[in-house]
Design a protein around this motif. Structure first.
Motif, short mmCIF file in Angstrom:
data_model
loop_
_atom_site.label_atom_id
_atom_site.label_comp_id
_atom_site.label_asym_id
_atom_site.label_seq_id
_atom_site.Cartn_x
_atom_site.Cartn_y
_atom_site.Cartn_z
N ASN A 739 0.80 -1.22 0.00
CA ASN A 739 0.00 0.00 0.00
C ASN A 739 0.84 1.27 0.00
OD1 ASN A 739 -2.90 -0.82 0.12
ND2 ASN A 739 -2.16 -1.96 1.90
N LEU A 740 2.15 1.14 -0.14
CA LEU A 740 3.02 2.31 -0.07
C LEU A 740 2.77 3.25 -1.24
CD1 LEU A 740 5.25 3.38 1.81
CD2 LEU A 740 6.92 2.44 0.20
N ARG A 741 2.47 4.52 -0.92
CA ARG A 741 2.20 5.52 -1.97
C ARG A 741 3.12 6.72 -1.86
NH1 ARG A 741 -3.19 4.49 -3.93
NH2 ARG A 741 -2.89 6.18 -5.41
N ILE A 742 3.78 6.89 -0.70
CA ILE A 742 4.72 8.00 -0.51
C ILE A 742 6.00 7.43 0.08
CG2 ILE A 742 5.17 10.19 0.67
CD1 ILE A 742 2.15 10.61 0.85
N LEU A 743 7.12 7.55 -0.65
CA LEU A 743 8.42 7.08 -0.17
C LEU A 743 9.41 8.22 -0.30
CD1 LEU A 743 10.34 4.87 0.81
CD2 LEU A 743 10.67 4.21 -1.59
N ILE A 754 19.13 1.39 -7.02
CA ILE A 754 17.70 1.28 -6.71
C ILE A 754 17.28 -0.16 -6.93
CG2 ILE A 754 15.38 2.02 -7.40
CD1 ILE A 754 16.61 4.64 -8.37
N PRO A 755 16.63 -0.79 -5.97
CA PRO A 755 16.27 -2.21 -6.14
C PRO A 755 15.37 -2.43 -7.36
CG PRO A 755 15.86 -1.47 -3.88
CD PRO A 755 16.18 -0.25 -4.68
N LYS A 756 15.65 -3.48 -8.12
CA LYS A 756 14.82 -3.78 -9.29
C LYS A 756 13.41 -4.22 -8.90
CE LYS A 756 18.65 -4.93 -12.35
NZ LYS A 756 19.27 -5.94 -13.26
N CYS A 757 13.25 -4.67 -7.65
CA CYS A 757 11.93 -5.11 -7.20
C CYS A 757 10.99 -3.95 -6.95
CB CYS A 757 12.06 -5.94 -5.92
SG CYS A 757 12.71 -5.01 -4.49
N ILE A 758 11.43 -2.71 -7.25
CA ILE A 758 10.61 -1.54 -6.96
C ILE A 758 9.26 -1.59 -7.68
CG2 ILE A 758 11.47 -0.06 -8.83
CD1 ILE A 758 11.60 2.20 -6.61
N SER A 759 9.21 -2.38 -8.75
CA SER A 759 7.94 -2.51 -9.47
C SER A 759 6.88 -3.23 -8.64
CB SER A 759 8.15 -3.27 -10.79
OG SER A 759 8.65 -4.57 -10.54
N ASN A 760 7.30 -3.84 -7.52
CA ASN A 760 6.35 -4.54 -6.64
C ASN A 760 5.54 -3.59 -5.76
OD1 ASN A 760 7.23 -6.98 -7.65
ND2 ASN A 760 8.67 -7.34 -5.97
N LEU A 761 5.83 -2.29 -5.84
CA LEU A 761 5.02 -1.32 -5.10
C LEU A 761 3.68 -1.18 -5.82
CD1 LEU A 761 7.74 1.36 -4.23
CD2 LEU A 761 6.83 -0.44 -2.76
N THR A 762 2.81 -2.13 -5.55
CA THR A 762 1.60 -2.29 -6.37
C THR A 762 0.63 -1.13 -6.24
OG1 THR A 762 0.68 -3.61 -4.59
CG2 THR A 762 1.72 -4.79 -6.39
N ALA A 763 0.62 -0.42 -5.09
CA ALA A 763 -0.31 0.69 -4.93
C ALA A 763 0.00 1.80 -5.93
CB ALA A 763 -0.26 1.22 -3.51
N ILE A 764 1.31 2.02 -6.18
CA ILE A 764 1.70 3.04 -7.16
C ILE A 764 1.53 2.50 -8.57
CG2 ILE A 764 3.57 4.54 -7.95
CD1 ILE A 764 4.69 4.53 -5.16
N ALA A 765 1.71 1.20 -8.71
CA ALA A 765 1.57 0.60 -10.04
C ALA A 765 0.12 0.57 -10.50
CB ALA A 765 2.14 -0.82 -10.03
N ARG A 766 -0.81 0.35 -9.57
CA ARG A 766 -2.20 0.15 -9.96
C ARG A 766 -3.11 1.31 -9.58
NH1 ARG A 766 -2.48 -5.99 -7.50
NH2 ARG A 766 -0.88 -6.91 -8.86
N VAL A 790 1.28 12.33 -2.81
CA VAL A 790 0.82 10.95 -2.98
C VAL A 790 1.35 10.40 -4.30
CG1 VAL A 790 -1.21 9.49 -3.28
CG2 VAL A 790 -1.24 11.31 -1.58
N ASN A 791 1.74 9.13 -4.31
CA ASN A 791 2.34 8.47 -5.47
C ASN A 791 3.67 9.13 -5.83
OD1 ASN A 791 0.21 6.71 -5.64
ND2 ASN A 791 -0.87 7.85 -7.21
N SER A 792 4.55 9.20 -4.83
CA SER A 792 5.85 9.85 -5.06
C SER A 792 6.98 8.99 -4.51
CB SER A 792 5.89 11.23 -4.39
OG SER A 792 5.86 11.10 -2.98
N ILE A 793 8.13 9.10 -5.16
CA ILE A 793 9.37 8.47 -4.70
C ILE A 793 10.46 9.54 -4.73
CG2 ILE A 793 11.15 6.75 -5.20
CD1 ILE A 793 9.01 4.99 -6.43
#
Length: 912
Positions: A739-743, A754-766, A790-793
């Motif tokens: 559910n992470l939307r602000i990092l 930057i970890p390649k698994c960052i695409s697993n942040l599904t809340a920002i993805a979807r 919101v929706n920021s890295i």
């Protein structure tokens, strides 16, 4: 349902007893009857079967049963003719009601009372006992009341043997403490045995769902029935017609309320021309209100409220009913204007309407002057519609009016001066409109009965109280709610004399004055809500007052100054934010305010330590102390606050470590400790707070590696650790937070890629919903400061290396990406346009090389771009809309607009 319906209409009992008295002149005479021994023994046997917790039948012991409480004998024959054992306490919520309820069994010895005509066992608690068959053997009964006594099972058909019965009350809602029981009737054929005697029948809360399609015909066989109450009987249909043999012509009162009839109002109702009261509320009736109501010339009460689906306009024929006193059409889908309906009343000079409720419909238009023709009206509720315009001047003609409710409309005009003529008005509710104009002394001068006033408008409208500064009104209010109206700048005398208030809201009323200590002291003993927010009230609050009934204190957004008020109160919410309070908080705040749940003190000048006594306020839910001058360490004693879920102590001068005891708060959801001087590591105990949604620890002196256990916080929406001294790599576990939307990890010493698994942040993805998480932060902070990110890295100002991972392009709802001031290299991906919702992209001060991708221009939502100080080369894409050279400066090999350096092909084209 109102208690007057729950606890039986007593008028019928009185009239029936009068009837019996007229038939038997010896009843109730001065003679002193001596009870018959066999009947005395029958009563004692009956009592022995009962459980009498309050011992109210203890006096059933003397030789003459005719003198026992609840027993009446015929003066001539000494026969027992009446037993009244109803609960003497009718307050169903009281302990006395429960203890006064008879329990146990009903003994058939009652059948030995051959002349018993009246039996009342109502409001007791027989714990699911079935109504015994032997009741039907007491052939002399004329009155039987078994209501609200926790009977269950099938109603015995033997009741049909009571051929003399005139009143039968089986109302089945119970208020005892033995549970909920269901009384039902699957066969109503027994009613035919009462066809020539029964005048009153109440079967409210009796389940009639199994009575079949002929239920109405069964009731219609009772030829002399005058009052029929079938409230909440689980009836599923209302027959569109009655059979030719049906006869309910004598009915005066009919109640079908709270059933699922799901049908139009049937025409056969309009043949019941003796009807005086008709209750059809909460029946899911459909269609329009028929004009056939014109036939019911004797109708006094009509309740069609809460059907939700009744549509169309109010037929004007309702205004022609000469005896109509009570009309409730609230909570439907009725629409149009009410002019025709009210005009009919104005023609009906003798109209006797006392109660009119049209609230929660879709009525529109202005209120007509014909409203003033309702001279006998006491209650007028037109709230929650779409009425516009002004209050008509004819309102002053409604001399009997006690309650006027025009709230939640679109009234955008003025309030008639004639309102001040309503000397009987007690409750005035004009809130949630867009009023304008000026209110003068004449608006209030004769409101001697006024106890409650609610008046709010929109901030952009001007509604001004222009009253003499020393005027003392004729009313003493108990409730006042005025918002967005101009009362100030002074705190006027007409308010100062209101010292009987139990509810106060004066929000955004332009008061810039001090408020006398005597006013606070005057209301302190009774007030439950004290809201003076959004003014400019100045001065100090009185100290050492007791507010025993206070629930909410809101003095926010004013200019109060001085120390924290040492008020002794059981209030649960305290809002003193955005003032100029100073000094330290009381060390005994847990004693002064032991039931406090929400404390909002942000944006003041409080100093000193945050008192550890706050740990003893066991019901505390929110602690919001942002932007003060608190110093020292944050209390370490958090162990009793099972309800504490929101902490905001940001922007203070706190030092020391984050206490481990925060991990003992099982409900903790929002933790904002940013902009302090906290040091040390993030305590691992916080991983026990599995419900954490928002963490902001930025702007401190925290050290150590980023905690990998953050990946276990499945509800985490925001993680801000910026401007600290964290080291090491970004842990892969961080990618597991769905559910992470602000990092925000900017301004640290983080290294690695930057970890390649960052695409697993599904809340920002979807782009999953974030409203719940944002509301949690708002409730704690009373601000929307995080909504823009919101929706920021944000990973800027670290030592991050490597390229932009292509996996980041899967975060299709990403709005803000800041990777500036790192050591990243490689090219900007051509597929960056897949971040179609990107609004901010900052890649400045890195080592990116290669051309700026043409696809960047395809991100139409992009508002801010910074590519400065890299190693980019080639021409700037012409379709990029950004013309500020500082965006591209520091890239020596870039050329083209808006940079002064021209590209070679541009130079060649000019030479040609």
């Amino acid at each position: 349902m109102d208690l007057k319906f729950k606890l039986r209409p007593r008028f019928f009992i009185s009239s029936l007893f009068l009837f019996l008295l007229l038939k038997n002149p010896n009843l109730g005479s001065a003679a002193n009857p001596k009870c018959i021994s066999t009947e005395r023994q029958a009563l004692l046997t009956f009592r022995a079967s009962l459980t009498d917790l309050s011992s109210r039948l203890l006096s059933w012991s003397g030789p003459d049963c005719c003198n026992w409480p609840g027993v009446l004998c015929d003066a001539r024959t000494s026969r027992v003719i009446k037993i009244d054992l109803r609960n003497p306490n009718q307050d169903v919520r009281s302990d006395e009601y429960k203890s006064g309820s008879l329990r146990g069994k009903l003994h058939p010895s009652l059948t030995q009372l051959k002349f018993l005509s009246y039996l009342d066992l109502s409001s007791n608690d027989f714990n699911g006992l079935e109504i015994p068959d032997f009741i039907g053997q007491i052939a002399s009964l004329r009155y039987l009341n078994l209501s609200s006594s926790s009977f269950s099972g099938e109603i015995p058909a033997s009741l049909g043997n009571l051929s003399k019965l005139e009143s039968l009350d089986l109302y089945a809602e119970s208020f005892g403490d033995s549970g909920t029981f269901s009384l039902h009737a699957s066969n109503l054929g027994w009613l035919s045995g009462l066809s020539s005697s029964l005048k009153y029948l109440n079967m409210g809360y009796v389940n009639l769902s199994g009575a079949g399609e002929t239920w109405l015909q069964d009731f219609s066989r009772v030829k002399v029935l005058k009052e029929l109450r079938l409230f909440n009987c689980e009836l599923k249909n209302l027959p569109p017609s009655l059979s030719s043999s049906a006869d309910l012509k004598l009915l005066e009162v009919l109640d079908f309320s709270e059933n699922s009839l799901n049908s139009p109002i049937p025409n056969w109702l309009f043949g019941l021309t003796n009807l005086r009261k008709l209750f059809l509320r909460w029946d899911f009736l459909q269609g329009s209100i028929p004009s056939g109501f014109k036939n019911l010339k004797l109708l006094e009460t009509l309740d069609l409220s809460n059907n939700l689906e009744l549509q169309g306009e109010i037929p004007s024929v309702l205004g022609d009913l000469p005896r109509l006193k009570f009309l409730d059409l609230s909570a439907n889908e009725l629409n149009g204007q009410i002019n025709g309906f009210l005009d009919a009343f104005s023609r009906n000079k003798g109209n006797s309407l006392v109660f009119l409720d049209l609230s929660s419909n879709k009525f529109a238009g202005t209120l007509p002057e014909s409203l003033g023709a309702l001279r006998n009206l006491q209650i007028l509720d037109l709230s929650s519609n779409s009425f516009t315009g002004s209050v008509p001047s004819s309102i002053g003609n409604m001399a009997s009016l006690k309650k006027l409710d025009l709230s939640y409309n679109a009234m955008n005009g003025t309030i008639a001066e004639s309102l001040g003529q309503l000397a009987e008005l007690v409750d005035l509710n004009l809130m949630a409109n867009t009023w304008g104009g000026v209110l003068q002394k004449s608006h209030f001068v004769n409101l001697r009965s006024l106890k409650s006033i609610r008046l709010t408008t929109e901030p952009y409208r001007s509604l001004v109280f222009k009253l003499p500064s020393a005027w003392i009104p004729p009313f003493r209010l108990e409730l006042i709610q005025i918002e967005n109206c101009r009362i100030g700048p002074s705190f006027p005398m007409w308010l100062q004399v209101q010292t009987k208030l139990n509810f106060v809201t004066l929000r955004n009323t332009g008061i810039e004055d001090t408020i006398p200590d005597s006013w606070f002291a005057g209301i302190s003993s009774e007030v439950t809500y004290l809201i003076l927010a959004n003014n400019r009230i100045k001065g100090r609050l009185p100290q050492n007052l007791a507010f025993p009934k206070l629930n909410t204190i809101d003095l926010s957004s004013n200019n109060f100054e001085g120390p924290f008020p040492l008020w002794s109160t059981n209030a649960t919410e305290l809002r003193l934010y955005e003032n100029n309070f100073s000094g330290s908080l009381p060390l005994n705040i847990d004693v002064l305010m032991p039931r406090m749940q929400k404390i909002y003190l942000f944006r003041n000048s409080f100093t000193g330590n945050i008192p550890s006594s706050l740990c003893e306020v066991s019901g505390l839910q929110i602690l919001s102390l942002r932007k003060n001058r608190f110093s020292g360490s944050f209390p370490k004693c958090w162990h009793r606050q099972f309800m504490l879920w929101g902490i905001d102590v940001s922007e203070n001068n706190l030092s020391g470590e984050i206490p481990e005891s925060l991990g003992m708060l099982p409900s903790l959801s929002v933790l904002l400790l940013n902009q302090n001087a906290l040091e040390g590591k993030i305590p691992e105990s916080l991983q026990n707070c599995s419900g954490l949604t928002n963490i902001d620890l930025g702007g401190n002196k925290l050290t150590g590696k980023l905690p990998s256990w953050v990946g276990k916080l499945s509800s985490l929406f925001m993680l801000r650790l910026q401007s600290n001294s964290f080291t090491g790599a970004i842990p892969d576990d961080l990618c597991s937070v769905p559910n992470l939307r602000i990092l925000d990890l900017s301004g640290n010493k983080i290294s690695g890629p930057i970890p390649k698994c960052i695409s697993n942040l599904t809340a920002i993805a979807r782009g999953t919903s974030n409203e719940v998480f944002q509301n949690l932060v708002f409730i704690v902070t009373r601000a929307r400061e995080y909504e823009d990110i919101v929706n920021s890295i944000n990973l800027s100002e670290n030592n991050i290396s490597g390229e932009i991972p292509r996996e980041i392009l899967g975060l299709s709802y990403l709005r803000i990406l800041n990777l500036s001031r790192n050591s990243m290299a490689g090219s900007i991906p051509e597929r960056i346009s897949e971040l179609a919702r990107l609004e901010t992209l900052d890649l400045s001060r890195n080592k990116f090389s290669g051309p700026i991708p043409q696809s960047l221009a395809a991100i139409s939502s992009l508002q801010r771009l910074n590519l400065s100080y890299n190693k980019l080369e080639g021409s700037i894409p012409k379709l990029l809309k950004f013309q500020d050279p500082s965006i591209y400066v520091g890239n020596e090999l870039l050329c083209g607009n808006p940079l002064p350096k021209k590209c070679p092909k541009d130079i060649n084209s000019k030479m040609l």
